[in-house]
Design a protein around this motif. Structure first.
Motif, PDB file in Angstrom:
ATOM      1  N   MET A  41     -24.586-120.302 -53.243  1.00  8.31           N
ATOM      2  CA  MET A  41     -25.650-121.299 -53.121  1.00  8.31           C
ATOM      3  C   MET A  41     -26.455-121.098 -51.836  1.00  8.31           C
ATOM      4  O   MET A  41     -25.999-120.454 -50.887  1.00  8.31           O
ATOM      5  N   LYS A  42     -27.642-121.674 -51.810  1.00  4.96           N
ATOM      6  CA  LYS A  42     -28.518-121.599 -50.630  1.00  4.96           C
ATOM      7  C   LYS A  42     -27.800-122.219 -49.422  1.00  4.96           C
ATOM      8  O   LYS A  42     -27.095-123.224 -49.552  1.00  4.96           O
ATOM      9  N   SER A  43     -28.003-121.624 -48.266  1.00  6.98           N
ATOM     10  CA  SER A  43     -27.428-122.189 -47.042  1.00  6.98           C
ATOM     11  C   SER A  43     -27.892-123.637 -46.899  1.00  6.98           C
ATOM     12  O   SER A  43     -29.090-123.928 -47.036  1.00  6.98           O
ATOM     13  N   CYS A  44     -26.941-124.508 -46.622  1.00  8.18           N
ATOM     14  CA  CYS A  44     -27.303-125.926 -46.571  1.00  8.18           C
ATOM     15  C   CYS A  44     -27.147-126.508 -45.172  1.00  8.18           C
ATOM     16  O   CYS A  44     -26.399-126.000 -44.330  1.00  8.18           O
ATOM     17  N   VAL A  76     -25.459-107.657 -43.967  1.00  4.60           N
ATOM     18  CA  VAL A  76     -26.050-108.344 -42.849  1.00  4.60           C
ATOM     19  C   VAL A  76     -27.107-109.344 -43.318  1.00  4.60           C
ATOM     20  O   VAL A  76     -27.654-109.207 -44.423  1.00  4.60           O
ATOM     21  N   ASN A  77     -27.397-110.302 -42.459  1.00  3.09           N
ATOM     22  CA  ASN A  77     -28.566-111.153 -42.663  1.00  3.09           C
ATOM     23  C   ASN A  77     -29.819-110.296 -42.409  1.00  3.09           C
ATOM     24  O   ASN A  77     -29.715-109.124 -42.034  1.00  3.09           O
ATOM     25  N   SER A  78     -30.974-110.863 -42.614  1.00  2.56           N
ATOM     26  CA  SER A  78     -32.201-110.090 -42.380  1.00  2.56           C
ATOM     27  C   SER A  78     -32.315-109.704 -40.899  1.00  2.56           C
ATOM     28  O   SER A  78     -31.712-110.337 -40.034  1.00  2.56           O
ATOM     29  N   ILE A  79     -33.084-108.654 -40.628  1.00  3.68           N
ATOM     30  CA  ILE A  79     -33.333-108.262 -39.228  1.00  3.68           C
ATOM     31  C   ILE A  79     -34.403-109.217 -38.699  1.00  3.68           C
ATOM     32  O   ILE A  79     -35.531-109.247 -39.209  1.00  3.68           O
ATOM     33  N   ILE A  87     -22.927-122.518 -45.591  1.00  4.32           N
ATOM     34  CA  ILE A  87     -23.137-123.604 -44.623  1.00  4.32           C
ATOM     35  C   ILE A  87     -23.883-123.073 -43.403  1.00  4.32           C
ATOM     36  O   ILE A  87     -23.492-122.065 -42.810  1.00  4.32           O
ATOM     37  N   CYS A  88     -24.946-123.776 -43.047  1.00  2.00           N
ATOM     38  CA  CYS A  88     -25.758-123.355 -41.888  1.00  2.00           C
ATOM     39  C   CYS A  88     -26.167-124.603 -41.107  1.00  2.00           C
ATOM     40  O   CYS A  88     -27.325-125.034 -41.164  1.00  2.00           O
ATOM     41  N   GLY A  89     -25.208-125.189 -40.425  1.00  2.00           N
ATOM     42  CA  GLY A  89     -25.496-126.424 -39.697  1.00  2.00           C
ATOM     43  C   GLY A  89     -26.448-126.194 -38.538  1.00  2.00           C
ATOM     44  O   GLY A  89     -26.455-125.121 -37.938  1.00  2.00           O
ATOM     45  N   PHE A  99     -20.073-118.980 -44.069  1.00  2.00           N
ATOM     46  CA  PHE A  99     -20.661-119.673 -42.914  1.00  2.00           C
ATOM     47  C   PHE A  99     -21.803-118.797 -42.408  1.00  2.00           C
ATOM     48  O   PHE A  99     -21.609-117.613 -42.142  1.00  2.00           O
ATOM     49  N   ASN A 100     -22.987-119.396 -42.280  1.00  2.42           N
ATOM     50  CA  ASN A 100     -24.170-118.593 -41.927  1.00  2.42           C
ATOM     51  C   ASN A 100     -24.743-119.004 -40.573  1.00  2.42           C
ATOM     52  O   ASN A 100     -25.634-119.837 -40.507  1.00  2.42           O
ATOM     53  N   PRO A 101     -24.265-118.408 -39.507  1.00  3.76           N
ATOM     54  CA  PRO A 101     -24.838-118.718 -38.191  1.00  3.76           C
ATOM     55  C   PRO A 101     -25.902-117.702 -37.788  1.00  3.76           C
ATOM     56  O   PRO A 101     -26.234-117.600 -36.620  1.00  3.76           O
ATOM     57  N   GLY A 102     -26.467-116.974 -38.770  1.00  5.88           N
ATOM     58  CA  GLY A 102     -27.334-115.850 -38.417  1.00  5.88           C
ATOM     59  C   GLY A 102     -28.782-116.007 -38.798  1.00  5.88           C
ATOM     60  O   GLY A 102     -29.541-115.054 -38.736  1.00  5.88           O
ATOM     61  N   SER A 103     -29.199-117.223 -39.195  1.00  2.78           N
ATOM     62  CA  SER A 103     -30.578-117.343 -39.661  1.00  2.78           C
ATOM     63  C   SER A 103     -31.575-117.073 -38.541  1.00  2.78           C
ATOM     64  O   SER A 103     -31.472-117.658 -37.468  1.00  2.78           O
ATOM     65  N   PRO A 104     -32.559-116.216 -38.803  1.00  7.25           N
ATOM     66  CA  PRO A 104     -33.540-115.919 -37.759  1.00  7.25           C
ATOM     67  C   PRO A 104     -34.735-116.858 -37.761  1.00  7.25           C
ATOM     68  O   PRO A 104     -35.623-116.718 -36.939  1.00  7.25           O
ATOM     69  N   ASN A 105     -34.753-117.830 -38.675  1.00  9.35           N
ATOM     70  CA  ASN A 105     -36.033-118.509 -38.925  1.00  9.35           C
ATOM     71  C   ASN A 105     -36.074-119.999 -38.658  1.00  9.35           C
ATOM     72  O   ASN A 105     -37.016-120.666 -39.077  1.00  9.35           O
ATOM     73  N   THR A 106     -35.059-120.537 -38.005  1.00  7.89           N
ATOM     74  CA  THR A 106     -35.099-121.968 -37.754  1.00  7.89           C
ATOM     75  C   THR A 106     -35.852-122.178 -36.443  1.00  7.89           C
ATOM     76  O   THR A 106     -35.358-121.816 -35.367  1.00  7.89           O
ATOM     77  N   ILE A 120     -40.473-109.791 -46.135  1.00 12.92           N
ATOM     78  CA  ILE A 120     -40.409-110.516 -44.863  1.00 12.92           C
ATOM     79  C   ILE A 120     -40.367-111.992 -45.209  1.00 12.92           C
ATOM     80  O   ILE A 120     -41.073-112.436 -46.120  1.00 12.92           O
ATOM     81  N   ASN A 121     -39.503-112.746 -44.521  1.00 10.49           N
ATOM     82  CA  ASN A 121     -39.466-114.183 -44.808  1.00 10.49           C
ATOM     83  C   ASN A 121     -39.247-114.980 -43.541  1.00 10.49           C
ATOM     84  O   ASN A 121     -38.595-114.536 -42.592  1.00 10.49           O
ATOM     85  N   SER A 122     -39.849-116.169 -43.586  1.00 15.34           N
ATOM     86  CA  SER A 122     -39.500-117.186 -42.609  1.00 15.34           C
ATOM     87  C   SER A 122     -39.465-118.503 -43.373  1.00 15.34           C
ATOM     88  O   SER A 122     -40.336-119.359 -43.226  1.00 15.34           O
ATOM     89  N   MET A 123     -38.476-118.595 -44.247  1.00 18.27           N
ATOM     90  CA  MET A 123     -38.368-119.760 -45.139  1.00 18.27           C
ATOM     91  C   MET A 123     -38.114-121.032 -44.337  1.00 18.27           C
ATOM     92  O   MET A 123     -38.605-122.107 -44.685  1.00 18.27           O
ATOM     93  N   GLY A 124     -37.312-120.903 -43.280  1.00 18.23           N
ATOM     94  CA  GLY A 124     -37.020-122.084 -42.460  1.00 18.23           C
ATOM     95  C   GLY A 124     -35.973-122.989 -43.075  1.00 18.23           C
ATOM     96  O   GLY A 124     -36.007-124.207 -42.881  1.00 18.23           O
ATOM     97  N   LEU A 125     -35.077-122.363 -43.846  1.00 20.37           N
ATOM     98  CA  LEU A 125     -33.900-123.064 -44.345  1.00 20.37           C
ATOM     99  C   LEU A 125     -34.239-124.241 -45.280  1.00 20.37           C
ATOM    100  O   LEU A 125     -33.677-125.334 -45.163  1.00 20.37           O
ATOM    101  N   PRO A 126     -35.150-124.029 -46.230  1.00 19.32           N
ATOM    102  CA  PRO A 126     -35.396-125.110 -47.194  1.00 19.32           C
ATOM    103  C   PRO A 126     -34.148-125.297 -48.055  1.00 19.32           C
ATOM    104  O   PRO A 126     -33.594-124.327 -48.567  1.00 19.32           O
ATOM    105  N   ASN A 127     -33.669-126.510 -48.175  1.00 16.59           N
ATOM    106  CA  ASN A 127     -32.492-126.757 -49.020  1.00 16.59           C
ATOM    107  C   ASN A 127     -32.398-128.243 -49.293  1.00 16.59           C
ATOM    108  O   ASN A 127     -33.063-129.052 -48.640  1.00 16.59           O
TER     109      ASN A 127
END
Ligand code: ERO
Length: 311
Positions: free
Chosen positions: A44-47, A191-194, A100-102, A125-132, A68-75
């Motif tokens: 599921m999408k990181s929440c 890996v997560n995105s660069i 999970i991406c708290g 567990f996703n602590p790697g998002s580049p876009n928040t 290329i994305n900068s979705m910004g964690l829509p969920n």
């Protein structure tokens, strides 16, 4: 008969390829489509704690060899994914993985606890998002990673893994592996995105995505070799006690084969799923089986991690 099934943290998957978190996995409809596809798990999408609309569009654009994305964690917020997990478990027999991406350490603890009493089989567990916007990539802050893994390990009853951002320095692989080994982490996803690439349209002389002045996570073919290096390094450093899931630039069965040869126990598909649709899961797994047959391999253990060097 070629067997491409695998197990992640003891959870049996019928194949070895499934979706990467973040692509067509936000709504119940998306997740049901994944459950009906040949993706061998539904991730599921990181929440986050509260639902998020994410960044303004355009926020994800296909490029010649990737995206290329900068979705910004829509969920839809973690409560929605708990509800969806119950619906999916009743309707489909497919392993379910929550992501999970708290936005804070406390949020992560609340969500890990909440998923304890749900049918999800695994947590990534996703602590790697580049876009928040306004938040650093937590996966590059080693002390914070140590604290986070310590706190979530204490509250979770589910087998969990960590989705890592790509590392580029040999000392960073070692530092992160040493932190991970301290905790009951069952797998790492590499890996997560660069983070923070920049794509430009030379005709309009503009950036391609709106958030962050055009900066966004680079994924797909551009990152395959970085992904392979991360899979290989973590496979070696974690001594096969902690499994590795490979993601980044997988479009074909041979791409998947390379990931497994480097040490992956399963493979995720993100950008190619976005670009080619759900048929990609059957295609990649069929191509992988055919390639294994040609090579005389019966199952993944026959070649997993057995990459040769030139010395
Ligand atoms: O912007 C996002 O939602 C996003 N994009 C990525 O490339 N990786 C992520 O991990 C992520 C959000 C969790």
């Amino acid at each position: 008969m070629i067997d491409i099934s695998t197990k992640i943290a003891g959870v049996k998957l019928d194949g070895c390829v499934f979706n990467a978190s973040g692509v067509r996995d936000e709504t119940l409809l998306d997740l049901e489509n994944l459950a009906k596809s040949k993706s061998c798990a539904v991730l599921m999408k990181s929440c986050t704690l509260a639902p998020r609309k994410g960044n303004p569009a355009p926020r994800c654009v296909n490029l010649k060899y990737g995206s290329i994305n900068s979705m910004g964690l829509p969920n839809l917020g973690y409560r929605a994914y708990i509800k969806f997990s119950k619906i999916l478990e009743e309707k489909y027999q497919k392993p379910l993985i929550a992501s999970i991406c708290g936005l804070s350490p406390k949020d992560n603890i609340i969500m890990f606890k909440a998923f304890n009493d749900t049918p999800v089989d695994l947590i990534e567990f996703n602590p790697g998002s580049p876009n928040t916007i306004g938040k650093p990539i937590v996966g590059y802050d080693f002390e914070e990673m140590d604290r986070l893994l310590d706190s979530v390990s204490k509250v979770t009853k589910k087998p969990f893994g960590v989705k890592l951002p790509p590392y580029f320095d040999l000392t960073h692989f070692e530092q992160m592996a040493n932190i991970i080994k301290k905790y009951p982490v069952k797998f790492v996803t590499c890996v997560n995105s660069i983070g923070n690439g920049l794509a430009i349209n030379p005709q309009t002389e503009k950036v391609l995505i709106k958030p962050k002045g055009g900066l966004g996570g680079i994924a797909g073919g551009y990152i395959k070799y970085t992904a392979l290096a991360n899979v290989r390094m973590f496979y070696q450093l974690l001594a096969d006690k902690i499994q590795v899931i490979g993601v980044g630039g997988v479009y074909s069965g041979i791409d998947a084969f390379e990931m497994i040869l480097a040490g992956a126990s399963a493979v995720q598909i993100g950008t190619a799923f976005l670009q080619k649709g759900p048929g990609i899961f059957a295609r990649v797994q069929n191509q992988l089986s055919n390639f294994m047959k040609k090579k005389g391999y019966q199952n993944l253990a026959d070649f997993r991690g057995k990459l040769n060097t030139l010395d």
